[in-house]
Write a protein that holds these residues in place. Structure first.
Motif, PDB file in Angstrom:
ATOM      1  N   HIS A 221      -3.772   0.585 -14.782  1.00  0.00           N
ATOM      2  CA  HIS A 221      -4.125   1.862 -13.844  1.00  0.00           C
ATOM      3  C   HIS A 221      -4.802   1.563 -12.803  1.00  0.00           C
ATOM      4  O   HIS A 221      -4.855   1.927 -11.766  1.00  0.00           O
ATOM      5  N   VAL A 222      -6.256   0.777 -13.117  1.00  0.00           N
ATOM      6  CA  VAL A 222      -7.064   0.548 -12.054  1.00  0.00           C
ATOM      7  C   VAL A 222      -6.421  -0.405 -11.013  1.00  0.00           C
ATOM      8  O   VAL A 222      -6.722  -0.399  -9.753  1.00  0.00           O
ATOM      9  N   GLY A 223      -5.948  -1.716 -11.568  1.00  0.00           N
ATOM     10  CA  GLY A 223      -5.331  -2.420 -10.716  1.00  0.00           C
ATOM     11  C   GLY A 223      -4.320  -1.912  -9.715  1.00  0.00           C
ATOM     12  O   GLY A 223      -4.314  -2.114  -8.500  1.00  0.00           O
ATOM     13  N   VAL A 224      -3.332  -0.939 -10.233  1.00  0.00           N
ATOM     14  CA  VAL A 224      -2.434  -0.508  -9.256  1.00  0.00           C
ATOM     15  C   VAL A 224      -3.092   0.437  -8.067  1.00  0.00           C
ATOM     16  O   VAL A 224      -2.921   0.393  -7.001  1.00  0.00           O
ATOM     17  N   LEU A 225      -4.248   1.226  -8.531  1.00  0.00           N
ATOM     18  CA  LEU A 225      -5.005   1.988  -7.504  1.00  0.00           C
ATOM     19  C   LEU A 225      -5.666   1.073  -6.454  1.00  0.00           C
ATOM     20  O   LEU A 225      -5.593   1.473  -5.182  1.00  0.00           O
ATOM     21  N   VAL A 226      -6.208   0.092  -7.131  1.00  0.00           N
ATOM     22  CA  VAL A 226      -7.027  -0.617  -6.104  1.00  0.00           C
ATOM     23  C   VAL A 226      -6.284  -1.304  -5.162  1.00  0.00           C
ATOM     24  O   VAL A 226      -6.442  -1.347  -3.920  1.00  0.00           O
ATOM     25  N   ALA A 227      -4.935  -2.055  -5.780  1.00  0.00           N
ATOM     26  CA  ALA A 227      -3.990  -2.847  -4.878  1.00  0.00           C
ATOM     27  C   ALA A 227      -3.518  -1.694  -3.705  1.00  0.00           C
ATOM     28  O   ALA A 227      -3.439  -2.099  -2.769  1.00  0.00           O
TER      29      ALA A 227
END
Length: 245
Positions: A221-227
């Motif tokens: 979840h965090v990785g998708v948002l940051v990306a």
């Protein structure tokens, strides 16, 4: 933003109150089934939807600020060209705009969080306060790619209305906002998987009531948002530089 600060404040307070009254005292009153479980067992409906509504409030800010405002800066009022005539660089201009909008997002999500706490829709108030930050991250994950798209437009031909109808609304309706994403048919679940609203809402549910979510999924979840935010911001920076130089 000080010129329409009163409007922003009324919107920040009024929107969550209307949604929470409608859902918490209205729709929730006729839903007697268990929708989701938390760290302490089943949670009520308003507790389930509250984190998603907080994220949606932040995303709505970016939809306002990163569409017609950008078109106005480049075309209608040419504000960006006036600023660019000073020592301020295109990337600094972009950075200032994003910081200002981020401040508004934090204001809106912060007020929203206070509202859902007062409604008793947060099981873990201290940890749940982090939903203000995850909501802002989700808003930027949606908003910065939208900003990059808006900056690339030279004419207003109704593109922003199409974004509202065919991107924002489907993400709002099919991102597990009002019901778990798994209850949708498989051929519609992909909308949630690519949606910043769903990723942000799921993070908020973990924080606010301890939704049972594997640690690796939290990282996703965090990785998708940051990306999404990084890619959108990078493209926006290049577009601003190209158009102003």
């Amino acid at each position: 933003m000080r010129r329409y600060g009163g409007t922003l404040l009324v919107g920040a307070i009024g929107s969550p109150l209307l949604y929470l009254l409608g859902l918490g005292l209205g729709l929730a009153a006729v839903i007697d089934a268990t929708v989701a479980d938390g760290a302490n067992g089943p949670v009520d409906y308003v507790t389930f939807v509250a984190p998603a509504l907080l994220v949606t409030a932040g995303v709505s800010v970016t939809q306002e600020e990163f569409t017609y405002t950008v078109m106005g800066g480049f075309k209608w009022h040419k504000t960006f060209f006036a600023i660019n005539a000073s020592p301020v660089s295109p990337r600094q201009l972009l950075g200032g705009m994003v910081l200002a909008v981020t401040f508004r997002i934090l204001l809106v999500t912060g007020v929203y969080y206070l509202a859902i706490v007062l409604f008793g829709a947060v099981d873990r108030p201290l940890l749940g306060a982090l939903t203000v930050l995850t909501g802002a991250l989700a808003a930027l994950a949606f908003g910065l790619p939208l900003l990059a798209y808006s900056a690339s437009l030279t004419e207003d031909k109704g593109q922003f209305a199409l974004v509202q109808r065919f991107i924002f609304m489907p993400l709002f309706l099919f991102s597990g906002t009002f019901y778990p994403l798994t209850t949708l048919p498989v051929y519609l679940q992909w909308i949630g998987w690519i949606s910043p609203v769903w990723h942000g809402a799921e993070l908020g549910r973990v924080l606010s009531y301890g939704a049972p979510t594997p640690g690796r999924l939290v990282v996703v979840h965090v990785g998708v948002l940051v990306a999404l935010a990084v890619v959108g911001g990078t493209i926006a920076g290049r577009t601003f530089t190209r158009r102003l130089r």
